[in-house]
Write a protein that holds these residues in place. Sequence first.
Motif, mmCIF file in Angstrom:
data_model
loop_
_atom_site.group_PDB
_atom_site.id
_atom_site.type_symbol
_atom_site.label_atom_id
_atom_site.label_comp_id
_atom_site.label_asym_id
_atom_site.label_seq_id
_atom_site.Cartn_x
_atom_site.Cartn_y
_atom_site.Cartn_z
ATOM 1 N N UNK A 1 1.749 16.053 -15.596
ATOM 2 C CA UNK A 1 2.760 15.692 -14.912
ATOM 3 C C UNK A 1 3.588 14.645 -15.297
ATOM 4 N N UNK A 2 3.143 14.180 -16.635
ATOM 5 C CA UNK A 2 3.742 13.392 -17.773
ATOM 6 C C UNK A 2 3.643 11.810 -16.673
ATOM 7 N N UNK A 3 3.213 11.251 -16.110
ATOM 8 C CA UNK A 3 3.195 10.187 -15.496
ATOM 9 C C UNK A 3 2.128 9.634 -16.075
ATOM 10 N N UNK A 4 2.108 8.697 -16.691
ATOM 11 C CA UNK A 4 1.043 6.858 -17.099
ATOM 12 C C UNK A 4 0.033 7.031 -16.443
ATOM 13 N N UNK A 5 -1.027 6.153 -16.000
ATOM 14 C CA UNK A 5 -1.908 6.418 -15.658
ATOM 15 C C UNK A 5 -2.220 5.090 -14.597
ATOM 16 N N UNK A 6 -1.096 4.038 -14.897
ATOM 17 C CA UNK A 6 -0.792 3.251 -13.642
ATOM 18 C C UNK A 6 0.468 3.852 -12.390
ATOM 19 N N UNK A 7 1.131 5.083 -12.999
ATOM 20 C CA UNK A 7 1.990 5.489 -12.132
ATOM 21 C C UNK A 7 1.397 6.763 -11.545
ATOM 22 N N UNK A 8 0.054 7.107 -11.882
ATOM 23 C CA UNK A 8 -0.984 7.777 -11.089
ATOM 24 C C UNK A 8 -0.980 7.290 -10.319
ATOM 25 N N UNK A 9 -2.154 6.272 -10.584
ATOM 26 C CA UNK A 9 -2.495 4.640 -9.753
ATOM 27 C C UNK A 9 -1.679 4.746 -8.942
ATOM 28 N N UNK A 10 -0.631 4.542 -8.610
ATOM 29 C CA UNK A 10 0.644 4.122 -7.383
ATOM 30 C C UNK A 10 1.374 4.577 -6.942
ATOM 31 N N UNK A 11 1.507 5.982 -7.043
ATOM 32 C CA UNK A 11 2.582 7.197 -6.755
ATOM 33 C C UNK A 11 1.419 8.097 -6.287
ATOM 34 N N UNK A 12 0.124 8.478 -6.704
ATOM 35 C CA UNK A 12 -1.206 9.369 -5.691
ATOM 36 C C UNK A 12 -2.494 8.603 -4.916
ATOM 37 N N UNK A 13 -2.733 7.891 -5.906
ATOM 38 C CA UNK A 13 -3.797 7.305 -5.890
ATOM 39 C C UNK A 13 -4.191 6.723 -4.650
ATOM 40 N N UNK A 14 -3.232 5.490 -4.794
ATOM 41 C CA UNK A 14 -3.643 4.438 -3.974
ATOM 42 C C UNK A 14 -3.050 4.361 -2.306
ATOM 43 N N UNK A 15 -2.063 5.385 -1.911
ATOM 44 C CA UNK A 15 -1.558 5.660 -1.075
ATOM 45 C C UNK A 15 -2.930 6.663 -0.101
ATOM 46 N N UNK A 16 -3.139 7.659 -1.073
ATOM 47 C CA UNK A 16 -4.375 8.212 -0.231
ATOM 48 C C UNK A 16 -5.649 7.441 0.135
ATOM 49 N N UNK A 17 -5.880 6.302 -1.030
ATOM 50 C CA UNK A 17 -7.167 5.451 -0.616
ATOM 51 C C UNK A 17 -6.524 4.397 0.687
ATOM 52 N N UNK A 18 -5.525 3.870 0.418
ATOM 53 C CA UNK A 18 -5.252 3.403 1.694
ATOM 54 C C UNK A 18 -5.260 4.279 2.826
#
Length: 69
Positions: A1-18
């Motif tokens: 996807x071309x995103x860094x680890x922090x971008x993936x966490x902030x844009x994909x993982x954390x919204x789903x987890x919250x």
Amino acid sequence: MGMTYLQVMRRIVLPQALRTAFPPLSNELISLVKDTSLAANITVLEMLMATQRIVSRTYEALPLYLEYG
């Protein structure tokens, strides 16, 4: 996807987890507030009952009620 680890966490993982974790966390917060106020009421009542017992023996109400107040 071309995103860094922090971008993936902030844009994909954390919204789903919250989205998943928010309802149980809010229920825990509500329970904590209710239990804390209940414990505070019980403690105040126990202190007043103990004070009444001491006052009935010593007839010195003012110093005791000022100490607990």
